[in-house]
Design a protein around this motif. Structure first.
Motif, PDB file in Angstrom:
ATOM      1  N   THR A 128       0.674  -0.692  -0.435  1.00 42.83           N
ATOM      2  CA  THR A 128      -0.174   0.060   0.666  1.00 42.83           C
ATOM      3  C   THR A 128       0.881   1.170   0.072  1.00 42.83           C
ATOM      4  O   THR A 128       1.523   0.865   1.063  1.00 42.83           O
ATOM      5  N   ASP A 129       1.001   1.938  -0.835  1.00 39.54           N
ATOM      6  CA  ASP A 129       1.672   3.262  -0.829  1.00 39.54           C
ATOM      7  C   ASP A 129       0.951   4.422  -0.775  1.00 39.54           C
ATOM      8  O   ASP A 129       0.303   4.155   0.209  1.00 39.54           O
ATOM      9  N   ALA A 130       1.558   5.952  -0.609  1.00 38.80           N
ATOM     10  CA  ALA A 130       1.247   6.289   0.478  1.00 38.80           C
ATOM     11  C   ALA A 130      -0.650   7.256   0.083  1.00 38.80           C
ATOM     12  O   ALA A 130      -0.678   8.221   1.050  1.00 38.80           O
ATOM     13  N   GLU A 131      -0.485   6.583  -0.999  1.00 38.55           N
ATOM     14  CA  GLU A 131      -1.980   7.445  -1.702  1.00 38.55           C
ATOM     15  C   GLU A 131      -2.427   6.354  -1.041  1.00 38.55           C
ATOM     16  O   GLU A 131      -4.306   6.953  -1.458  1.00 38.55           O
ATOM     17  N   GLY A 132      -2.539   5.116  -0.679  1.00 39.87           N
ATOM     18  CA  GLY A 132      -3.391   4.210  -0.274  1.00 39.87           C
ATOM     19  C   GLY A 132      -3.871   3.312  -1.599  1.00 39.87           C
ATOM     20  O   GLY A 132      -4.646   2.627  -1.476  1.00 39.87           O
ATOM     21  N   HIS A 133      -3.197   3.464  -2.302  1.00 37.16           N
ATOM     22  CA  HIS A 133      -3.070   2.212  -3.796  1.00 37.16           C
ATOM     23  C   HIS A 133      -2.682   0.735  -3.694  1.00 37.16           C
ATOM     24  O   HIS A 133      -1.321   1.815  -2.511  1.00 37.16           O
ATOM     25  N   LYS A 134      -3.080   0.009  -3.749  1.00 34.47           N
ATOM     26  CA  LYS A 134      -2.701  -1.179  -3.085  1.00 34.47           C
ATOM     27  C   LYS A 134      -2.905  -2.728  -4.013  1.00 34.47           C
ATOM     28  O   LYS A 134      -3.052  -1.753  -5.521  1.00 34.47           O
ATOM     29  N   THR A 135      -1.314  -2.775  -4.322  1.00 37.42           N
ATOM     30  CA  THR A 135      -0.719  -3.841  -4.697  1.00 37.42           C
ATOM     31  C   THR A 135      -0.668  -4.919  -4.814  1.00 37.42           C
ATOM     32  O   THR A 135       0.037  -4.783  -3.744  1.00 37.42           O
ATOM     33  N   VAL A 136      -1.694  -6.316  -5.079  1.00 35.56           N
ATOM     34  CA  VAL A 136      -1.224  -7.483  -4.915  1.00 35.56           C
ATOM     35  C   VAL A 136       0.309  -8.235  -5.201  1.00 35.56           C
ATOM     36  O   VAL A 136       0.261  -8.332  -6.826  1.00 35.56           O
ATOM     37  N   ALA A 137       0.670  -8.532  -4.393  1.00 36.97           N
ATOM     38  CA  ALA A 137       2.072  -9.714  -5.269  1.00 36.97           C
ATOM     39  C   ALA A 137       1.756 -10.581  -5.783  1.00 36.97           C
ATOM     40  O   ALA A 137       0.981 -11.524  -5.447  1.00 36.97           O
ATOM     41  N   THR A 138       2.627 -11.479  -6.553  1.00 33.24           N
ATOM     42  CA  THR A 138       3.009 -13.121  -7.076  1.00 33.24           C
ATOM     43  C   THR A 138       3.810 -13.511  -5.552  1.00 33.24           C
ATOM     44  O   THR A 138       3.974 -13.064  -5.421  1.00 33.24           O
ATOM     45  N   LEU A 139       3.303 -14.738  -5.731  1.00 32.75           N
ATOM     46  CA  LEU A 139       4.149 -15.589  -4.568  1.00 32.75           C
ATOM     47  C   LEU A 139       4.431 -16.963  -5.100  1.00 32.75           C
ATOM     48  O   LEU A 139       4.014 -17.080  -6.072  1.00 32.75           O
ATOM     49  N   VAL A 140       5.718 -16.720  -4.720  1.00 26.99           N
ATOM     50  CA  VAL A 140       6.204 -18.085  -5.178  1.00 26.99           C
ATOM     51  C   VAL A 140       6.899 -19.061  -4.034  1.00 26.99           C
ATOM     52  O   VAL A 140       6.592 -18.433  -3.513  1.00 26.99           O
ATOM     53  N   ALA A 141       6.706 -20.226  -4.222  1.00 25.81           N
ATOM     54  CA  ALA A 141       7.178 -21.407  -2.388  1.00 25.81           C
ATOM     55  C   ALA A 141       7.460 -22.597  -3.728  1.00 25.81           C
ATOM     56  O   ALA A 141       7.379 -22.801  -5.038  1.00 25.81           O
ATOM     57  N   LEU A 142       8.448 -23.605  -2.939  1.00 23.80           N
ATOM     58  CA  LEU A 142       9.164 -24.374  -3.038  1.00 23.80           C
ATOM     59  C   LEU A 142       8.047 -25.538  -3.030  1.00 23.80           C
ATOM     60  O   LEU A 142       7.042 -25.624  -2.215  1.00 23.80           O
ATOM     61  N   PRO A 143       7.889 -27.126  -3.963  1.00 22.20           N
ATOM     62  CA  PRO A 143       6.797 -27.355  -3.428  1.00 22.20           C
ATOM     63  C   PRO A 143       7.006 -28.708  -1.932  1.00 22.20           C
ATOM     64  O   PRO A 143       7.698 -27.805  -1.372  1.00 22.20           O
ATOM     65  N   GLY A 144       5.750 -28.536  -1.703  1.00 20.44           N
ATOM     66  CA  GLY A 144       5.145 -29.347   0.006  1.00 20.44           C
ATOM     67  C   GLY A 144       5.064 -27.613   1.034  1.00 20.44           C
ATOM     68  O   GLY A 144       4.604 -28.474   1.585  1.00 20.44           O
ATOM     69  N   ARG A 145       4.581 -26.537  -0.403  1.00 20.78           N
ATOM     70  CA  ARG A 145       4.219 -25.584   0.409  1.00 20.78           C
ATOM     71  C   ARG A 145       4.645 -25.689   2.158  1.00 20.78           C
ATOM     72  O   ARG A 145       4.482 -25.821   3.304  1.00 20.78           O
ATOM     73  N   SER A 146       6.238 -25.610   1.981  1.00 24.16           N
ATOM     74  CA  SER A 146       6.953 -24.803   3.402  1.00 24.16           C
ATOM     75  C   SER A 146       6.770 -23.828   3.867  1.00 24.16           C
ATOM     76  O   SER A 146       5.539 -23.163   3.872  1.00 24.16           O
ATOM     77  N   ASP A 147       7.229 -23.598   5.443  1.00 23.43           N
ATOM     78  CA  ASP A 147       6.309 -22.059   5.807  1.00 23.43           C
ATOM     79  C   ASP A 147       7.554 -21.353   5.658  1.00 23.43           C
ATOM     80  O   ASP A 147       7.272 -20.376   6.401  1.00 23.43           O
ATOM     81  N   GLY A 195       8.001 -18.089   1.691  1.00 26.60           N
ATOM     82  CA  GLY A 195       8.117 -18.726   0.017  1.00 26.60           C
ATOM     83  C   GLY A 195       8.288 -17.138  -0.050  1.00 26.60           C
ATOM     84  O   GLY A 195       8.951 -15.885   0.884  1.00 26.60           O
ATOM     85  N   VAL A 196       8.153 -16.547  -1.138  1.00 25.38           N
ATOM     86  CA  VAL A 196       9.045 -15.334  -1.927  1.00 25.38           C
ATOM     87  C   VAL A 196       7.158 -14.626  -2.705  1.00 25.38           C
ATOM     88  O   VAL A 196       6.968 -15.141  -3.190  1.00 25.38           O
ATOM     89  N   TRP A 197       7.775 -13.481  -2.786  1.00 28.57           N
ATOM     90  CA  TRP A 197       6.793 -12.559  -3.349  1.00 28.57           C
ATOM     91  C   TRP A 197       7.228 -10.861  -3.982  1.00 28.57           C
ATOM     92  O   TRP A 197       9.202 -11.285  -3.079  1.00 28.57           O
ATOM     93  N   TYR A 198       7.000 -10.999  -5.041  1.00 21.53           N
ATOM     94  CA  TYR A 198       7.321 -10.242  -6.229  1.00 21.53           C
ATOM     95  C   TYR A 198       6.365  -8.824  -6.377  1.00 21.53           C
ATOM     96  O   TYR A 198       4.938  -9.719  -6.484  1.00 21.53           O
ATOM     97  N   ALA A 199       6.192  -7.872  -6.494  1.00 21.59           N
ATOM     98  CA  ALA A 199       5.502  -6.960  -7.552  1.00 21.59           C
ATOM     99  C   ALA A 199       6.055  -5.601  -8.036  1.00 21.59           C
ATOM    100  O   ALA A 199       7.431  -5.828  -8.005  1.00 21.59           O
ATOM    101  N   HIS A 200       5.741  -4.983  -8.875  1.00 22.24           N
ATOM    102  CA  HIS A 200       5.936  -3.768  -9.571  1.00 22.24           C
ATOM    103  C   HIS A 200       4.920  -2.657  -8.783  1.00 22.24           C
ATOM    104  O   HIS A 200       3.813  -2.787  -9.252  1.00 22.24           O
ATOM    105  N   THR A 201       5.950  -1.744  -8.847  1.00 19.39           N
ATOM    106  CA  THR A 201       5.435  -0.541  -8.811  1.00 19.39           C
ATOM    107  C   THR A 201       5.487   1.158  -9.669  1.00 19.39           C
ATOM    108  O   THR A 201       6.909   0.533 -10.277  1.00 19.39           O
ATOM    109  N   GLY A 202       4.697   1.928  -9.705  1.00 14.53           N
ATOM    110  CA  GLY A 202       5.408   2.846  -9.770  1.00 14.53           C
ATOM    111  C   GLY A 202       6.894   3.582  -9.355  1.00 14.53           C
ATOM    112  O   GLY A 202       6.883   2.923  -7.902  1.00 14.53           O
ATOM    113  N   PRO A 203       7.671   4.216 -10.194  1.00 17.96           N
ATOM    114  CA  PRO A 203       8.085   5.661  -9.160  1.00 17.96           C
ATOM    115  C   PRO A 203       7.830   5.864  -7.803  1.00 17.96           C
ATOM    116  O   PRO A 203       6.543   6.339  -7.875  1.00 17.96           O
TER     117      PRO A 203
END
Length: 189
Positions: free
Chosen positions: A135-154, A156-164
């Motif tokens: 959530t940026d300073a203006e309240g805009h929300k960006t949902v990240a992509t989630l990545v994990a190894l098999p077996g759903r360990s405890d 994982g990794v998330w990533y997202a792109h936003t404006g400058p």
């Protein structure tokens, strides 16, 4: 609600128009049309449904994931790896003791330019991760992509792109039911 306001306005208008004859005024009294004042919009509390959980992409250890805009992420048993358009590789460990995987948490790294910012991090301490949201300073929300190894360990990794931006957004980890598990506040640099 709107139809009741309009009906009430109509009753008031009819009473005002009928009032002169009710008090003995002459029939020749000039009646001007009465318009009801514009109704103010009424905002009722709105209950928004919880955002749907993000699908977690399962990848093999070392499998490179195109994270867009020249960025790549990959996971190994010891942590998160990523590289930017410049080819420089980075690493964030999940085994060096810098994170406590016994409790839900989220980390955040970012790099960018005037064109935009690449955000990524770890989510950890839960097998019930549902989504990571920025959530940026203006309240805009960006949902990240989630990545994990098999077996759903405890973790994982998330990533997202936003404006400058010169500020770091708030980052929140939610479970699959939409309950907040962990968050990082926004920061100004």
């Amino acid at each position: 609600m709107k139809k009741y306001l309009l009906a009430a306005a109509g009753v008031v208008a009819a009473a005002v128009m009928a009032a002169p004859s009710a008090v003995g005024a002459s029939a020749e009294t000039s009646l001007k049309p009465v318009t009801a004042p514009a109704a103010e919009p009424v905002s009722a509390p709105v209950s928004l449904p919880a955002a749907a959980p993000t699908r977690i992409r399962t990848v093999r250890s070392g499998e490179r994931v195109d994270a867009g805009q020249g960025y790549t992420v990959w996971l190994t048993e010891d942590g998160k790896h990523w590289a930017g358009p410049d080819g420089f590789e980075n690493f964030r460990s999940v085994v060096d003791g810098n994170i406590d995987r016994s409790h839900p948490g989220v980390s955040h790294q970012s790099e960018g330019s005037e064109a935009g910012v690449f955000h990524s991090g770890l989510y950890y301490g839960t097998r019930k991760a549902g989504r990571v949201e920025l959530t940026d300073a203006e309240g805009h929300k960006t949902v990240a992509t989630l990545v994990a190894l098999p077996g759903r360990s405890d973790w994982g990794v998330w990533y997202a792109h936003t404006g400058p931006s010169k500020d770091s957004p708030a980052v929140a980890l939610y479970d699959r039911a939409g309950k907040l598990l962990a968050d990082l506040p926004a920061r100004t640099f």
